[in-house]
Design a protein around this motif. Structure first.
Motif, PDB file in Angstrom:
ATOM      1  N   MET A 170      14.824   7.159  50.550  1.00  0.00           N
ATOM      2  CA  MET A 170      14.181   7.987  49.526  1.00  0.00           C
ATOM      3  C   MET A 170      15.242   8.808  48.801  1.00  0.00           C
ATOM      4  N   ASP A 171      15.265   8.721  47.485  1.00  0.00           N
ATOM      5  CA  ASP A 171      16.197   9.522  46.697  1.00  0.00           C
ATOM      6  C   ASP A 171      15.700  10.963  46.626  1.00  0.00           C
ATOM      7  N   ILE A 172      16.606  11.912  46.911  1.00  0.00           N
ATOM      8  CA  ILE A 172      16.228  13.317  46.846  1.00  0.00           C
ATOM      9  C   ILE A 172      17.193  14.065  45.936  1.00  0.00           C
ATOM     10  N   GLU A 173      16.688  15.116  45.317  1.00  0.00           N
ATOM     11  CA  GLU A 173      17.455  15.930  44.378  1.00  0.00           C
ATOM     12  C   GLU A 173      17.466  17.367  44.874  1.00  0.00           C
ATOM     13  N   LEU A 174      18.635  17.974  44.914  1.00  0.00           N
ATOM     14  CA  LEU A 174      18.742  19.382  45.276  1.00  0.00           C
ATOM     15  C   LEU A 174      18.365  20.224  44.062  1.00  0.00           C
ATOM     16  N   VAL A 175      17.314  21.041  44.205  1.00  0.00           N
ATOM     17  CA  VAL A 175      16.844  21.873  43.097  1.00  0.00           C
ATOM     18  C   VAL A 175      17.457  23.259  43.162  1.00  0.00           C
ATOM     19  N   ALA A 176      17.510  23.853  44.351  1.00  0.00           N
ATOM     20  CA  ALA A 176      18.028  25.209  44.498  1.00  0.00           C
ATOM     21  C   ALA A 176      18.589  25.385  45.901  1.00  0.00           C
ATOM     22  N   GLU A 177      19.562  26.273  46.033  1.00  0.00           N
ATOM     23  CA  GLU A 177      20.112  26.621  47.332  1.00  0.00           C
ATOM     24  C   GLU A 177      20.358  28.118  47.384  1.00  0.00           C
ATOM     25  N   GLY A 178      20.747  28.599  48.537  1.00  0.00           N
ATOM     26  CA  GLY A 178      20.945  30.033  48.703  1.00  0.00           C
ATOM     27  C   GLY A 178      19.654  30.798  48.917  1.00  0.00           C
ATOM     28  N   LEU A 179      18.573  30.087  49.203  1.00  0.00           N
ATOM     29  CA  LEU A 179      17.291  30.742  49.486  1.00  0.00           C
ATOM     30  C   LEU A 179      17.287  31.255  50.925  1.00  0.00           C
ATOM     31  N   GLN A 180      16.574  32.344  51.155  1.00  0.00           N
ATOM     32  CA  GLN A 180      16.555  32.968  52.478  1.00  0.00           C
ATOM     33  C   GLN A 180      15.283  32.596  53.228  1.00  0.00           C
ATOM     34  N   PHE A 181      15.348  31.441  53.851  1.00  0.00           N
ATOM     35  CA  PHE A 181      14.254  30.807  54.590  1.00  0.00           C
ATOM     36  C   PHE A 181      13.020  30.615  53.692  1.00  0.00           C
ATOM     37  N   PRO A 182      13.128  29.660  52.746  1.00  0.00           N
ATOM     38  CA  PRO A 182      12.017  29.378  51.829  1.00  0.00           C
ATOM     39  C   PRO A 182      10.851  28.695  52.531  1.00  0.00           C
ATOM     40  N   GLU A 183       9.656  28.989  52.064  1.00  0.00           N
ATOM     41  CA  GLU A 183       8.424  28.393  52.597  1.00  0.00           C
ATOM     42  C   GLU A 183       7.357  28.465  51.512  1.00  0.00           C
ATOM     43  N   GLY A 184       6.190  27.879  51.804  1.00  0.00           N
ATOM     44  CA  GLY A 184       5.019  28.019  50.951  1.00  0.00           C
ATOM     45  C   GLY A 184       5.183  27.578  49.515  1.00  0.00           C
ATOM     46  N   PRO A 185       5.817  26.421  49.215  1.00  0.00           N
ATOM     47  CA  PRO A 185       6.023  26.043  47.815  1.00  0.00           C
ATOM     48  C   PRO A 185       4.710  25.696  47.112  1.00  0.00           C
ATOM     49  N   ILE A 186       4.624  26.086  45.837  1.00  0.00           N
ATOM     50  CA  ILE A 186       3.488  25.757  44.976  1.00  0.00           C
ATOM     51  C   ILE A 186       4.047  25.127  43.705  1.00  0.00           C
ATOM     52  N   ALA A 187       3.607  23.907  43.378  1.00  0.00           N
ATOM     53  CA  ALA A 187       4.020  23.258  42.129  1.00  0.00           C
ATOM     54  C   ALA A 187       3.156  23.800  41.001  1.00  0.00           C
ATOM     55  N   MET A 188       3.778  24.547  40.086  1.00  0.00           N
ATOM     56  CA  MET A 188       3.047  25.212  39.022  1.00  0.00           C
ATOM     57  C   MET A 188       2.885  24.298  37.810  1.00  0.00           C
ATOM     58  N   ALA A 189       1.933  24.633  36.958  1.00  0.00           N
ATOM     59  CA  ALA A 189       1.630  23.801  35.790  1.00  0.00           C
ATOM     60  C   ALA A 189       2.799  23.723  34.814  1.00  0.00           C
ATOM     61  N   ASP A 190       3.659  24.755  34.781  1.00  0.00           N
ATOM     62  CA  ASP A 190       4.783  24.765  33.850  1.00  0.00           C
ATOM     63  C   ASP A 190       6.021  24.051  34.394  1.00  0.00           C
ATOM     64  N   GLY A 191       5.916  23.421  35.573  1.00  0.00           N
ATOM     65  CA  GLY A 191       7.037  22.692  36.160  1.00  0.00           C
ATOM     66  C   GLY A 191       7.882  23.500  37.111  1.00  0.00           C
ATOM     67  N   SER A 192       7.643  24.807  37.189  1.00  0.00           N
ATOM     68  CA  SER A 192       8.384  25.635  38.136  1.00  0.00           C
ATOM     69  C   SER A 192       7.745  25.545  39.521  1.00  0.00           C
ATOM     70  N   ILE A 193       8.465  26.054  40.503  1.00  0.00           N
ATOM     71  CA  ILE A 193       7.961  26.148  41.868  1.00  0.00           C
ATOM     72  C   ILE A 193       7.933  27.616  42.263  1.00  0.00           C
ATOM     73  N   ILE A 194       6.787  28.065  42.730  1.00  0.00           N
ATOM     74  CA  ILE A 194       6.692  29.394  43.320  1.00  0.00           C
ATOM     75  C   ILE A 194       6.724  29.222  44.833  1.00  0.00           C
ATOM     76  N   LEU A 195       7.539  30.032  45.494  1.00  0.00           N
ATOM     77  CA  LEU A 195       7.633  29.963  46.949  1.00  0.00           C
ATOM     78  C   LEU A 195       7.901  31.348  47.499  1.00  0.00           C
ATOM     79  N   VAL A 196       7.777  31.470  48.808  1.00  0.00           N
ATOM     80  CA  VAL A 196       8.153  32.713  49.472  1.00  0.00           C
ATOM     81  C   VAL A 196       9.529  32.525  50.099  1.00  0.00           C
ATOM     82  N   GLU A 197      10.261  33.621  50.186  1.00  0.00           N
ATOM     83  CA  GLU A 197      11.480  33.658  50.989  1.00  0.00           C
ATOM     84  C   GLU A 197      11.199  34.626  52.135  1.00  0.00           C
ATOM     85  N   ILE A 198      10.994  34.071  53.326  1.00  0.00           N
ATOM     86  CA  ILE A 198      10.523  34.892  54.447  1.00  0.00           C
ATOM     87  C   ILE A 198      11.532  35.975  54.788  1.00  0.00           C
ATOM     88  N   GLN A 199      12.796  35.604  54.917  1.00  0.00           N
ATOM     89  CA  GLN A 199      13.798  36.586  55.318  1.00  0.00           C
ATOM     90  C   GLN A 199      14.087  37.587  54.196  1.00  0.00           C
TER      91      GLN A 199
END
Length: 303
Positions: A1-30
């Motif tokens: 499966m081909d994968i693309e790195l979208v973002a790094e440096g996140l502090q324990f990301p979780e809970g991603p939501i694919a938004m209508a505008d193409g962005s992703i909303i997520l939580v950073e737990i830490q």
């Protein structure tokens, strides 16, 4: 499966939501924030969420609803990975919160049930009627674990019901396409549970000595985290140790998709054909995007 790195440096990301505008909303737990990640990897803080924002979902009013574990993990680094460890002694319990995306204001909806504090709310999913199922992961203590549970609640703060309890470590939660089944992953057991729904927000009576139906127990030492459901009804659960996504068919058969992190925590679907998948690789603080082999199930609400 081909994968693309979208973002790094996140502090324990979780809970991603694919938004209508193409962005992703997520939580950073830490980091204790609700964060928007744009397709080019830029980040914007939408709200500060002290404690431990663990899961996120869009509700019927377009707000983001948060399961906040209240700071149930002490994070530490080992072998280059960010790892959620034991519960700090200062932990008092968690809550369900609502974030207004227009203003960033945060409102706490629930902190307790039947006079007892929620321990560590973890993940949530909205049904077509606008109520939501959520898991309480429990937490560790020096003397053992506080058990977790499966709840149903209304987004206006007026009703919360605990439907099943005394689980080891409830985590991901999702609904079948026909919304007649709610799925729940148990982290420590490597087990996917299913529960029959009698009517919206109501489970059928449990069989004697059986809190629910076991879809599958993974072999060996594999831990389960959060999940998303495919349009076909397969349940895609983030898998820790055997880092990746395990797709469970309702008959218990599985297939595994590896990702480059042993602490993969969540997946969400979006895009015009619902085959774009975003995966949180929390041990390394990264968000990946992949083309999934099958379309995901479109959630009931978005913004």
């Amino acid at each position: 499966m081909d994968i693309e790195l979208v973002a790094e440096g996140l502090q324990f990301p979780e809970g991603p939501i694919a938004m209508a505008d193409g962005s992703i909303i997520l939580v950073e737990i830490q980091r204790q924030t609700l964060t928007r990640v744009t397709p080019d990897g830029n980040r914007e803080t939408l709200a500060d969420l002290p404690g431990g924002p663990n899961g996120a979902a869009i509700g019927p009013d377009g707000a983001v609803y948060i399961t906040n574990n209240g700071g149930a993990f002490h994070f530490f680094e080992a072998n280059g990975l960010n790892i959620p460890g034991p519960t700090p002694p200062t932990h008092a319990g968690g809550s369900i919160q609502r974030v207004d995306l227009k203003t960033g204001s945060v409102k706490t909806l629930y902190q307790d049930f039947d006079g007892k504090r929620l321990v560590g709310p973890n993940d949530l999913v909205f049904d077509k009627q606008g109520g939501f199922w959520f898991t309480d992961h429990g937490c560790s203590t020096p003397d053992g674990r506080k058990y977790g549970a499966l709840y149903y609640a209304l987004p206006d703060g007026s009703k919360i019901v605990r439907w099943r309890d005394h689980f080891v470590s409830p985590n991901g939660v999702g609904l079948s396409p026909d919304e007649k089944t709610v799925y729940m992953a148990d982290t420590m057991l490597g087990r996917l549970w299913s529960f029959d729904i009698a009517e919206p927000g109501v489970l059928t009576e449990a069989a004697p000595l059986m809190p629910g139906n076991v879809v599958c127990n993974l072999p060996g030492y594999q831990l389960l985290d959060s999940l998303a459901v495919e349009a076909s009804g397969k349940v895609c659960v983030a898998t820790i140790i055997n880092g990746g996504i395990t797709a469970f068919a309702p008959d218990g058969s599985t297939e595994h998709y590896a990702f480059p992190d042993v602490i993969v925590t969540n997946i969400c679907f979006g895009g015009p054909d619902m085959r774009d998948a975003w995966i949180t690789a929390s041990g390394t603080g990264k968000l990946y995007k992949a083309r999934w082999p099958r379309p995901g199930l479109k959630l009931n609400f978005n913004a």
